[in-house]
Design a protein around this motif. Sequence first.
Motif, PDB file in Angstrom:
ATOM      1  N   LEU A  79      -3.680   0.425  -0.213  1.00 23.89           N
ATOM      2  CA  LEU A  79      -4.244  -0.769  -0.328  1.00 23.89           C
ATOM      3  C   LEU A  79      -3.230  -1.838   0.068  1.00 23.89           C
ATOM      4  O   LEU A  79      -3.653  -2.673   0.702  1.00 23.89           O
ATOM      5  CB  LEU A  79      -4.669  -1.290  -2.021  1.00 23.89           C
ATOM      6  CG  LEU A  79      -6.014  -0.416  -2.305  1.00 23.89           C
ATOM      7  CD1 LEU A  79      -6.188  -0.584  -3.854  1.00 23.89           C
ATOM      8  CD2 LEU A  79      -7.165  -0.718  -1.450  1.00 23.89           C
ATOM      9  N   GLN A  83      -3.651  -4.350   3.586  1.00 24.73           N
ATOM     10  CA  GLN A  83      -3.662  -5.648   3.326  1.00 24.73           C
ATOM     11  C   GLN A  83      -2.439  -6.740   3.666  1.00 24.73           C
ATOM     12  O   GLN A  83      -2.408  -7.800   3.495  1.00 24.73           O
ATOM     13  CB  GLN A  83      -4.109  -6.125   1.813  1.00 24.73           C
ATOM     14  CG  GLN A  83      -5.673  -5.926   1.564  1.00 24.73           C
ATOM     15  CD  GLN A  83      -6.596  -6.660   2.557  1.00 24.73           C
ATOM     16  OE1 GLN A  83      -6.811  -7.797   2.417  1.00 24.73           O
ATOM     17  NE2 GLN A  83      -7.490  -5.860   3.579  1.00 24.73           N
ATOM     18  N   ARG A 138      -5.421   2.993   3.727  1.00 22.48           N
ATOM     19  CA  ARG A 138      -4.836   1.820   4.490  1.00 22.48           C
ATOM     20  C   ARG A 138      -5.757   1.530   5.514  1.00 22.48           C
ATOM     21  O   ARG A 138      -6.267   0.338   5.477  1.00 22.48           O
ATOM     22  CB  ARG A 138      -3.535   2.670   5.141  1.00 22.48           C
ATOM     23  CG  ARG A 138      -3.085   1.554   5.940  1.00 22.48           C
ATOM     24  CD  ARG A 138      -1.796   2.212   6.947  1.00 22.48           C
ATOM     25  NE  ARG A 138      -2.585   3.098   7.749  1.00 22.48           N
ATOM     26  CZ  ARG A 138      -1.780   3.633   8.546  1.00 22.48           C
ATOM     27  NH1 ARG A 138      -0.455   3.619   8.750  1.00 22.48           N
ATOM     28  NH2 ARG A 138      -2.535   4.512   9.396  1.00 22.48           N
ATOM     29  N   GLU A 140      -9.390   1.978   5.324  1.00 25.35           N
ATOM     30  CA  GLU A 140     -10.255   1.113   5.031  1.00 25.35           C
ATOM     31  C   GLU A 140      -9.866  -0.269   4.372  1.00 25.35           C
ATOM     32  O   GLU A 140     -10.737  -1.348   4.678  1.00 25.35           O
ATOM     33  CB  GLU A 140     -10.962   2.026   3.813  1.00 25.35           C
ATOM     34  CG  GLU A 140     -11.478   3.204   4.079  1.00 25.35           C
ATOM     35  CD  GLU A 140     -13.029   2.972   4.939  1.00 25.35           C
ATOM     36  OE1 GLU A 140     -13.479   1.894   4.539  1.00 25.35           O
ATOM     37  OE2 GLU A 140     -13.295   3.845   5.883  1.00 25.35           O
ATOM     38  N   ALA A 141      -8.875  -0.260   3.718  1.00 24.99           N
ATOM     39  CA  ALA A 141      -8.430  -1.529   3.124  1.00 24.99           C
ATOM     40  C   ALA A 141      -8.116  -2.682   4.366  1.00 24.99           C
ATOM     41  O   ALA A 141      -8.319  -3.888   4.519  1.00 24.99           O
ATOM     42  CB  ALA A 141      -7.138  -1.584   2.480  1.00 24.99           C
ATOM     43  N   LEU A 144     -11.262  -4.335   5.849  1.00 26.81           N
ATOM     44  CA  LEU A 144     -11.757  -5.449   4.939  1.00 26.81           C
ATOM     45  C   LEU A 144     -11.434  -6.947   5.828  1.00 26.81           C
ATOM     46  O   LEU A 144     -10.161  -7.282   6.058  1.00 26.81           O
ATOM     47  CB  LEU A 144     -11.606  -5.427   3.618  1.00 26.81           C
ATOM     48  CG  LEU A 144     -11.755  -4.193   2.708  1.00 26.81           C
ATOM     49  CD1 LEU A 144     -11.174  -4.225   1.278  1.00 26.81           C
ATOM     50  CD2 LEU A 144     -13.222  -4.275   2.847  1.00 26.81           C
ATOM     51  N   ILE A 149     -12.815 -11.375   1.855  1.00 20.99           N
ATOM     52  CA  ILE A 149     -11.766 -11.673   0.687  1.00 20.99           C
ATOM     53  C   ILE A 149     -11.996 -13.180   0.186  1.00 20.99           C
ATOM     54  O   ILE A 149     -12.148 -13.530  -1.024  1.00 20.99           O
ATOM     55  CB  ILE A 149     -10.572 -10.933   1.043  1.00 20.99           C
ATOM     56  CG1 ILE A 149     -10.669  -9.607   1.365  1.00 20.99           C
ATOM     57  CG2 ILE A 149      -9.733 -11.299  -0.232  1.00 20.99           C
ATOM     58  CD1 ILE A 149      -9.345  -9.037   1.845  1.00 20.99           C
ATOM     59  N   ARG A 159      -7.407 -11.333  -9.127  1.00 15.37           N
ATOM     60  CA  ARG A 159      -6.888 -10.220  -8.703  1.00 15.37           C
ATOM     61  C   ARG A 159      -7.823  -8.981  -9.194  1.00 15.37           C
ATOM     62  O   ARG A 159      -8.245  -7.928  -8.514  1.00 15.37           O
ATOM     63  CB  ARG A 159      -5.350  -9.703  -8.857  1.00 15.37           C
ATOM     64  CG  ARG A 159      -4.532 -10.802  -8.136  1.00 15.37           C
ATOM     65  CD  ARG A 159      -2.986 -10.496  -8.516  1.00 15.37           C
ATOM     66  NE  ARG A 159      -2.296 -11.295  -7.860  1.00 15.37           N
ATOM     67  CZ  ARG A 159      -0.822 -11.301  -7.851  1.00 15.37           C
ATOM     68  NH1 ARG A 159      -0.110 -10.252  -8.651  1.00 15.37           N
ATOM     69  NH2 ARG A 159      -0.248 -12.032  -7.219  1.00 15.37           N
ATOM     70  N   PHE A 163     -10.178  -6.462  -7.125  1.00 16.25           N
ATOM     71  CA  PHE A 163     -10.021  -4.785  -7.089  1.00 16.25           C
ATOM     72  C   PHE A 163     -11.339  -4.264  -7.445  1.00 16.25           C
ATOM     73  O   PHE A 163     -11.745  -3.102  -6.940  1.00 16.25           O
ATOM     74  CB  PHE A 163      -8.959  -4.582  -8.194  1.00 16.25           C
ATOM     75  CG  PHE A 163      -8.643  -2.980  -8.246  1.00 16.25           C
ATOM     76  CD1 PHE A 163      -7.984  -2.344  -7.208  1.00 16.25           C
ATOM     77  CD2 PHE A 163      -9.409  -2.283  -9.299  1.00 16.25           C
ATOM     78  CE1 PHE A 163      -7.745  -0.894  -7.605  1.00 16.25           C
ATOM     79  CE2 PHE A 163      -9.030  -0.986  -9.647  1.00 16.25           C
ATOM     80  CZ  PHE A 163      -8.250  -0.303  -8.638  1.00 16.25           C
ATOM     81  N   TYR A 167     -11.816  -3.937  -3.335  1.00 18.49           N
ATOM     82  CA  TYR A 167     -11.350  -2.968  -2.874  1.00 18.49           C
ATOM     83  C   TYR A 167     -11.678  -1.545  -3.437  1.00 18.49           C
ATOM     84  O   TYR A 167     -11.650  -0.761  -2.464  1.00 18.49           O
ATOM     85  CB  TYR A 167      -9.544  -3.220  -3.391  1.00 18.49           C
ATOM     86  CG  TYR A 167      -9.056  -4.257  -2.879  1.00 18.49           C
ATOM     87  CD1 TYR A 167      -9.141  -4.473  -1.480  1.00 18.49           C
ATOM     88  CD2 TYR A 167      -8.437  -5.549  -3.527  1.00 18.49           C
ATOM     89  CE1 TYR A 167      -8.141  -5.445  -0.875  1.00 18.49           C
ATOM     90  CE2 TYR A 167      -7.806  -6.654  -2.882  1.00 18.49           C
ATOM     91  CZ  TYR A 167      -7.794  -6.570  -1.703  1.00 18.49           C
ATOM     92  OH  TYR A 167      -7.307  -7.563  -1.018  1.00 18.49           O
ATOM     93  N   THR A 171     -12.792   1.447  -1.036  1.00 21.95           N
ATOM     94  CA  THR A 171     -11.759   2.503  -0.721  1.00 21.95           C
ATOM     95  C   THR A 171     -12.325   3.850  -1.316  1.00 21.95           C
ATOM     96  O   THR A 171     -11.812   4.881  -0.950  1.00 21.95           O
ATOM     97  CB  THR A 171     -10.246   2.186  -1.220  1.00 21.95           C
ATOM     98  OG1 THR A 171     -10.421   1.839  -2.355  1.00 21.95           O
ATOM     99  CG2 THR A 171      -9.700   0.954  -0.214  1.00 21.95           C
TER     100      THR A 171
END
Length: 254
Positions: A79, A83, A138, A140-141, A144, A149, A159, A163, A167, A171
């Motif tokens: 993650l 990002q 990684r 998949e993140a 985004l 976001i 946060r 998540f 996220y 993921t």
Amino acid sequence: MKASRSGILDPLLGLITLLLFWQLAALAMGKPILPGPATVLPLFFQNLFGDLGLHFLASAARVILAIVMAVCTAAPLGLILGQAPRINALFSPVITILYPVPKIVFLPVIYVLMGISDISKIFLISLILFFQILVVVRDEAASLTPELIASVRSLGAGRRALFRFVYLPATLPAILTALRVSVGTAVAVLFIAEQALTQWGLGYYIVVETYQILLYPEMYTGILAMGLMGSLLYGLIRIIERKLAPHLFIKDME
């Protein structure tokens, strides 16, 4: 309903076909090295509640602990890399070099650094799963979009909310797919790692307690137990996929 019946019948027909070919091969060879399922299966069910079952539990515990260790370390790091382009640019060359390398080659190094113990065997298996999960999470993140976001943040999401609602849903399917694909490799590496310098585990049972002293029927019970463990782990991951990511399950069924 038809898909459900097919999902049950197909593995059953496959198993019956496999047992039939096995029995025919055993009759054609006519040697002790290849006993038929009529000999092995009764012995398998008998031994599964004895020493074979204890070896099975030892191996399963190592694999499950390795899976937990790999997910808890690789998913958060994936993650972060997905990002944070600057951090990813720093670590990406190292990942690119290490990812295709068969991790079993690190077994002597791990033994030297960590000693020959259950911890070193678990670490080796988790190392294989780690890179599988890291790369897919990684990617998949990274897929985004910043707009997605930002739109969630504009609704007041912190946060934890990011998540939970962004996220994790994005993921989790990648994590489960990576586990499902790599579980066979993990079991194969476990077999190699358990062949020596241990007293419990299916690898030890197959090689040391049966093969080396020519107990061929017992050797095949160990092979069946290793296959059963891999199938159960695969099935467990599929069940989790069906519960948490049903769209993947439906897509595979189609």
